[in-house]
Write an enzyme that holds these catalytic residues in place. Structure first.
Site, short mmCIF file in Angstrom:
data_model
loop_
_atom_site.label_atom_id
_atom_site.label_comp_id
_atom_site.label_asym_id
_atom_site.label_seq_id
_atom_site.Cartn_x
_atom_site.Cartn_y
_atom_site.Cartn_z
N LYS A 68 0.84 -1.20 0.00
CA LYS A 68 0.00 0.00 0.00
C LYS A 68 0.87 1.25 0.00
O LYS A 68 2.02 1.20 0.46
CB LYS A 68 -0.85 0.02 1.28
CG LYS A 68 -2.02 -0.94 1.26
CD LYS A 68 -2.87 -0.78 2.51
CE LYS A 68 -4.03 -1.74 2.53
NZ LYS A 68 -5.02 -1.50 1.46
N ARG A 102 -10.48 -11.51 1.70
CA ARG A 102 -11.30 -12.60 1.15
C ARG A 102 -10.55 -13.93 1.20
O ARG A 102 -11.16 -14.99 1.27
CB ARG A 102 -11.74 -12.23 -0.28
CG ARG A 102 -10.62 -12.05 -1.26
CD ARG A 102 -11.03 -11.22 -2.48
NE ARG A 102 -11.04 -9.80 -2.21
CZ ARG A 102 -11.35 -8.86 -3.11
NH1 ARG A 102 -11.69 -9.20 -4.34
NH2 ARG A 102 -11.33 -7.59 -2.79
N1 BES Z 1 -8.32 -3.56 4.19
C1 BES Z 1 -8.42 -3.17 2.83
C2 BES Z 1 -9.68 -2.39 2.54
C3 BES Z 1 -9.73 -0.99 3.07
C4 BES Z 1 -9.05 0.02 2.42
C5 BES Z 1 -10.49 -0.69 4.15
C6 BES Z 1 -9.12 1.32 2.89
C7 BES Z 1 -10.57 0.61 4.62
C8 BES Z 1 -9.88 1.61 4.00
C9 BES Z 1 -8.40 -4.40 1.93
O1 BES Z 1 -7.64 -5.46 2.37
C10 BES Z 1 -7.84 -3.96 0.64
O2 BES Z 1 -6.70 -3.60 0.60
N2 BES Z 1 -8.66 -3.99 -0.41
C11 BES Z 1 -8.26 -3.56 -1.69
C12 BES Z 1 -8.84 -4.53 -2.69
C13 BES Z 1 -8.29 -4.35 -4.08
C14 BES Z 1 -6.85 -4.76 -4.13
C15 BES Z 1 -9.12 -5.19 -5.04
C16 BES Z 1 -8.79 -2.15 -1.91
O3 BES Z 1 -9.91 -1.85 -1.48
O4 BES Z 1 -8.07 -1.35 -2.50
MN MN Z 2 -5.60 -5.31 1.79
#
Ligand code: BES
Ligand code: MN
Ligand code: ZN
Length: 495
Positions: free
Chosen positions: A278, A352
């Protein structure tokens, strides 16, 4: 903090502050009239003086001449005939703010003649919502601060009449259990990633179970998960030196053979994104990626207090998502416990991956319903902001029960569709599926992924990415949502 109910008249009540509901364009209620007469019209005079119109959601603190209490908070509730839960919640929150700002020690909430729309036992709900507002303003996470936040309020009385006293007592009981559950969920969410690890979540579950004889605990270690072929879960936890855990809290309040209702929480104690790292800005907030798990422990905490006669199982999929030499890489293919294979195109779509193997594990309970709770997608914040949780389900009846439970608890969700047209987006050329759905509908394709592992039971998924915490600034922190929705569902709707 102490709570009680009282049926004494307002004019003889001694306290630092009385909180008095006032409706727009409405005559005095018997309760208000009693006080006003005893004070020779001082209440009417005050309301005129400060020109208090009773507008919905407004609250104002004043002193009242000759009263036994020092202060009075007038709570504006709008038009008497259309008092909604959300209006009452707003006024209660403003009132709780005033109690805190003015360092009130003992407060009385006058809870007579309040009729909430479409609600059979209004006094129970108004009591519980008021208590929740007060408890949530008192909450602070200051264990790592040198100067602690102090809250002075030590006693809250609910003033009511004989006919409603039992309803108010029930409201206090429910409100207290709910507040305990929400504080627990907030504490766990706010705890930093170097403290709140999967092992820490397991020890919290252990402490809860140790204090309640209706509950038992099982913790699956990574070696147990290997035996169950949980290749998806392990593909996430393997990159971290913190061992992943599958935590199962079993509450038996019903008959031995009653099918249980299962809550499953995403417990990523820190989400760096893994090799699909990230960006750095605000990455600290990924300590909240276990708020689904926190809500499960929060609800089970409340269940331990209220002891409903149902069987309820809380499951937590706990792991840390780290980049490492042995972490999963984009393109890796793993086999889930269900036998289905997954191509990991993005290691940041890890929630997931831990949840799918947990869903397969849950099949053994032959559950009446399964609700998973997860901070699953940033896309959910784009769709619904911070007001409502996203709800997706393979069963409309279950979806409707959860929507209703949320409305009644002032903790709402909004349903998004799932279906074959979206499900197609996660087909992979190399495996049975891939872990991301490409452009568009990210919240829905994440749910479609989970749905492929939830075919054996009525299942719903709550995406709480927008509702579980407040982002940035001095108000940053876990909210305790969706504990109110889930608790209300389990107590009133799950059968
Ligand atoms: N934990 C995150 C989702 C999230 C992001 C929650 C920001 C709250 C604030 C999750 O694990 C994630 O990183 N999801 C990705 C999915 C994508 C790679 C398809 C996302 O939402 O960017
Ligand atoms: Mn994630
Ligand atoms: Zn995550």
């Amino acid at each position: 903090m102490k709570y009680n109910t009282t049926v004494r008249k307002l004019s003889v009540i001694k306290a630092d502050c009385v909180c008095l509901p006032v409706f727009e364009n409405s005559h005095f209620s018997e309760n208000e009239q009693e006080l006003d007469s005893a004070l020779n019209g001082a209440l009417k005079t005050l309301i005129k003086q400060i020109d208090f119109k009773g507008n919905a959601g407004v609250a104002s603190l004043s002193t009242l001449q000759n009263a036994n209490f020092k202060n009075i908070i007038l709570m504006g509730l709008g038009k008497k005939d259309d008092l909604s839960l959300s209006t009452f919640q707003k006024a209660a929150n403003k009132t709780a703010d005033l109690l805190k700002q003015n360092n009130i020690k003992t407060a009385v909430f006058a809870n007579i003649d309040l009729q909430l729309q479409a609600c059979a036992q209004s006094e129970t709900d108004t009591t519980s919502v008021f208590l929740q507002a007060v408890a949530s303003k008192r909450y602070s996470f200051d264990k790592y601060k040198s100067t602690k936040n102090t809250s002075t309020l030590s006693q809250l009385s609910i003033q009511t009449n004989k006919a409603s006293q039992n309803a108010c007592k029930q409201g206090l009981e429910h409100g207290q259990a709910l507040s305990m559950g929400m504080s627990k969920a907030r504490d766990l969410g706010n705890e930093p990633g170097n403290v709140c690890t999967p092992t820490y979540l397991a020890s919290e579950a252990k402490a809860l179970v140790a204090a309640n004889k209706e509950m038992s605990l099982k913790v699956l270690e990574e070696k147990d998960m290997q035996k169950l072929d949980m290749g998806a879960f392990l593909s996430v936890s393997k990159g971290s030196i913190e061992p992943g855990k599958l935590i199962i809290i079993d509450y038996k309040g019903g008959k031995k053979n009653d099918a249980p209702h299962v809550l499953l929480g995403k417990g990523i104690t820190f989400d760096t994104g893994g090799i699909s790292l990230k960006p750095g800005a605000q990455m600290d907030e990924m300590k909240y990626d276990m708020c689904g798990a926190a809500s499960v422990i929060g609800v089970m905490t409340a269940i331990a207090e209220l002891k409903p006669n149902k069987n309820i199982i809380g499951v937590i999929a706990a792991a840390e998502n780290m980049p490492a030499g042995n972490a999963s890489k984009p393109g890796d293919i793993v086999t889930t416990a269900s036998g289905q294979t997954v191509e990991i195109l993005n290691t940041d779509a890890e929630g997931r991956l831990v949840l799918c193997d947990a869903l397969t594990y849950i099949e053994r309970f032959k559950p009446a319903s399964v609700v998973d709770i997860a901070t699953l997608t940033g896309a959910c914040i784009v769709a619904l902001g911070h007001h409502r949780s996203g709800l997706m389900s393979n069963n409309d009846e279950l979806a409707n029960l959860l929507l209703t439970a949320g409305k009644q608890a002032g903790d709402q969700a909004w349903q998004l569709p799932i279906g074959p047209e979206y499900d197609e987006q996660i087909n992979s050329p190399f495996a049975d599926m891939q872990n991301i759905g490409g452009k568009g509908a990210g919240t829905i394709t994440a749910a479609c992924f989970l749905a492929r592992f939830a075919k054996q039971f009525p299942w719903a998924h709550l995406d709480i990415a927008g509702t579980a915490w407040v982002s940035g600034g001095m108000n940053k922190g876990a909210t305790g949502r969706p504990v109110p929705l889930l608790l209300n569902y389990l107590l009133k709707h799950a059968s």
